[in-house]
Motif scaffolding. Structure first.
Motif, PDB file in Angstrom:
ATOM      1  N   GLY A   1       0.668  -1.081   0.045  1.00  0.00           N
ATOM      2  CA  GLY A   1       0.000  -0.019  -0.005  1.00  0.00           C
ATOM      3  C   GLY A   1       0.886   1.100  -0.228  1.00  0.00           C
ATOM      4  O   GLY A   1       1.926   0.971   0.645  1.00  0.00           O
TER       5      GLY A   1
ATOM      6  N   ASP B   1      -0.706  -2.302  -4.574  1.00  0.00           N
ATOM      7  CA  ASP B   1      -2.035  -2.594  -4.783  1.00  0.00           C
ATOM      8  C   ASP B   1      -3.416  -1.917  -4.245  1.00  0.00           C
ATOM      9  O   ASP B   1      -4.544  -2.016  -4.687  1.00  0.00           O
ATOM     10  CB  ASP B   1      -1.978  -4.117  -3.661  1.00  0.00           C
ATOM     11  N   LEU B   2      -2.689  -0.843  -3.476  1.00  0.00           N
ATOM     12  CA  LEU B   2      -3.837   0.023  -2.994  1.00  0.00           C
ATOM     13  C   LEU B   2      -3.247   1.394  -2.709  1.00  0.00           C
ATOM     14  O   LEU B   2      -1.957   1.373  -2.121  1.00  0.00           O
ATOM     15  CB  LEU B   2      -4.798  -0.598  -2.085  1.00  0.00           C
TER      16      LEU B   2
ATOM     17  N   ARG C   1      -9.872  -1.996   6.710  1.00  0.00           N
ATOM     18  CA  ARG C   1     -10.876  -2.729   6.242  1.00  0.00           C
ATOM     19  C   ARG C   1     -10.451  -3.465   4.799  1.00  0.00           C
ATOM     20  O   ARG C   1     -10.604  -4.673   4.713  1.00  0.00           O
ATOM     21  CB  ARG C   1     -12.181  -1.916   5.763  1.00  0.00           C
ATOM     22  N   ASP C   2      -9.958  -2.455   3.983  1.00  0.00           N
ATOM     23  CA  ASP C   2      -9.589  -3.195   2.751  1.00  0.00           C
ATOM     24  C   ASP C   2      -8.523  -4.215   2.750  1.00  0.00           C
ATOM     25  O   ASP C   2      -8.550  -5.338   2.265  1.00  0.00           O
ATOM     26  CB  ASP C   2      -8.922  -2.226   1.828  1.00  0.00           C
ATOM     27  N   LEU C   3      -7.330  -3.870   3.408  1.00  0.00           N
ATOM     28  CA  LEU C   3      -6.224  -5.095   3.811  1.00  0.00           C
ATOM     29  C   LEU C   3      -6.753  -6.129   4.597  1.00  0.00           C
ATOM     30  O   LEU C   3      -6.306  -7.333   4.268  1.00  0.00           O
ATOM     31  CB  LEU C   3      -5.317  -4.360   4.732  1.00  0.00           C
TER      32      LEU C   3
ATOM     33  N   GLU D   1      -9.124 -13.161   1.564  1.00  0.00           N
ATOM     34  CA  GLU D   1      -9.078 -13.477  -0.070  1.00  0.00           C
ATOM     35  C   GLU D   1      -7.784 -14.525  -0.102  1.00  0.00           C
ATOM     36  O   GLU D   1      -7.769 -15.299  -0.898  1.00  0.00           O
ATOM     37  CB  GLU D   1      -8.930 -12.388  -0.914  1.00  0.00           C
TER      38      GLU D   1
ATOM     39  N   ASP E   1      -9.787  -7.498   4.475  1.00  0.00           N
ATOM     40  CA  ASP E   1     -10.430  -8.230   3.300  1.00  0.00           C
ATOM     41  C   ASP E   1      -9.474  -8.845   2.140  1.00  0.00           C
ATOM     42  O   ASP E   1      -9.714  -9.877   1.925  1.00  0.00           O
ATOM     43  CB  ASP E   1     -11.432  -7.196   2.408  1.00  0.00           C
ATOM     44  N   MET E   2      -8.509  -8.186   1.893  1.00  0.00           N
ATOM     45  CA  MET E   2      -7.419  -8.771   1.031  1.00  0.00           C
ATOM     46  C   MET E   2      -6.884 -10.057   1.737  1.00  0.00           C
ATOM     47  O   MET E   2      -6.611 -11.110   0.851  1.00  0.00           O
ATOM     48  CB  MET E   2      -6.544  -7.649   0.488  1.00  0.00           C
TER      49      MET E   2
ATOM     50  N   ILE F   1     -10.447   3.091   6.035  1.00  0.00           N
ATOM     51  CA  ILE F   1     -10.559   2.317   4.847  1.00  0.00           C
ATOM     52  C   ILE F   1      -9.728   1.407   4.371  1.00  0.00           C
ATOM     53  O   ILE F   1      -9.780  -0.017   4.016  1.00  0.00           O
ATOM     54  CB  ILE F   1     -11.076   3.129   3.720  1.00  0.00           C
ATOM     55  N   ALA F   2      -8.508   1.537   4.757  1.00  0.00           N
ATOM     56  CA  ALA F   2      -7.066   0.890   4.372  1.00  0.00           C
ATOM     57  C   ALA F   2      -7.002  -0.288   5.409  1.00  0.00           C
ATOM     58  O   ALA F   2      -7.108  -1.324   4.931  1.00  0.00           O
ATOM     59  CB  ALA F   2      -6.131   1.740   4.654  1.00  0.00           C
TER      60      ALA F   2
END
Length: 290
Positions: free
Chosen positions: A242, A261-262, A272-274, A280, A276-277, A269-270
């Motif tokens: 990031g 990646d982002l 939450r997104d991390l 995955e 989630d990643m 927000i970062a």
């Protein structure tokens, strides 16, 4: 038993080749050469000497897979310095059809990196030859890494991040705040400020974080960012990268030349997104370790 062969994500090849082309167009010659030498240096460390050199003619040569000999290696390097990466892909596809094991593709990539460096030292290859060839070689490596990561299951992914300033970056307030927020959210965070390029890459290798967050405040550090991320991608292919950018940094230019990646636009927000990643990357329904 059928040997596993290398597979290459075509989108990754195309995207990475494009990023390298943009680097050559937008960065200084010195910056491009630093990136090129980094790629060659990292890959050549694991390059085997071709079998035609290390084995006597009468020595045992495995019959189940083709040799990476001088002739093949030189032919591969010829395809790499072509303006079109499809030629290198076609060469590897033909080699795979002969039964080349997957790990041998990595060996070939390493040996080709060393050969490109030797070509420069011997004045057989030009600056353009070496930078184009290295860009294609790196694109092939990244495409293999992407396929490898897709095959992995991280059953218990740790929330472990390394936050650092880009080499030569003077401002550290933003990265310090980000590190504190992540720690409060239960992450293990390593914070590094003011490291040079080699030391930062060494820290990535030693700490093996899942997430790497880098900050820069001005476009003047864009070359340093592009260089260090290439090195990180080679050494830590599974890490999520990031970027925290300052107000002076142009987002379009950042996206054009840097493989990340982002972007950290909002720290919550970062987070939450991390997470989630990371999920995955893990086995479905496996919780992240707190």
């Amino acid at each position: 038993m059928e040997k596993p062969v290398a597979s290459f994500d075509p989108e990754t090849v195309a995207h990475t080749v494009k990023l390298f082309a943009e680097k050559r167009a937008l960065l200084t010659a010195d910056a491009i050469w630093a990136v090129t030498m980094d790629v060659i240096g990292h890959l050549a460390k694991t390059a085997p000497t071709p079998k035609s050199i290390v084995m006597p003619a009468s020595g045992p040569v495995p019959l189940e897979e083709p040799d990476i000999d001088e002739e093949r290696l030189n032919a591969f390097c010829d395809t790499l310095i072509s303006p079109y990466p499809d030629q290198a892909l076609a060469f590897l596809a033909e080699f795979q059809a002969e039964g080349l094991a997957r790990y041998k593709i990595y060996d070939l990539i390493g040996a080709a990196a060393r050969r490109l460096g030797e070509g420069w030292d011997d004045d057989r290859l030009t600056f353009v030859d070496v930078t184009i060839g290295t860009g294609h070689l790196y694109a092939l490596l990244r495409a293999m890494q992407v396929e490898d990561v897709r095959q992995l299951s991280f059953a218990q992914p740790q929330k472990h991040a390394l936050f650092a300033t880009v080499p030569n970056e003077c401002h550290s307030v933003g990265v310090t705040i980000a590190a504190n927020v992540f720690r409060e959210a239960g992450w293990q965070v390593d914070l590094e400020v003011g490291l040079d390029h080699e030391t930062l890459v060494e820290q990535v290798n030693r700490r093996t974080p899942n997430v790497i967050g880098l900050t820069l405040s001005t476009n003047e550090r864009l070359e340093d960012l592009a260089r260090v991320i290439v090195a990180i991608r080679i050494n830590a292919p599974t890490a999520i990268i990031g970027i925290g950018q300052g107000g002076e940094v142009e987002t379009d230019q950042l996206k054009a030349i840097v493989d990340f990646d982002l972007i950290f636009t909002d720290i919550n927000i970062a987070l939450r997104d991390l997470e989630d990643m990371l999920r995955e990357q893990s086995v479905p329904n496996t919780p992240i370790i707190e």
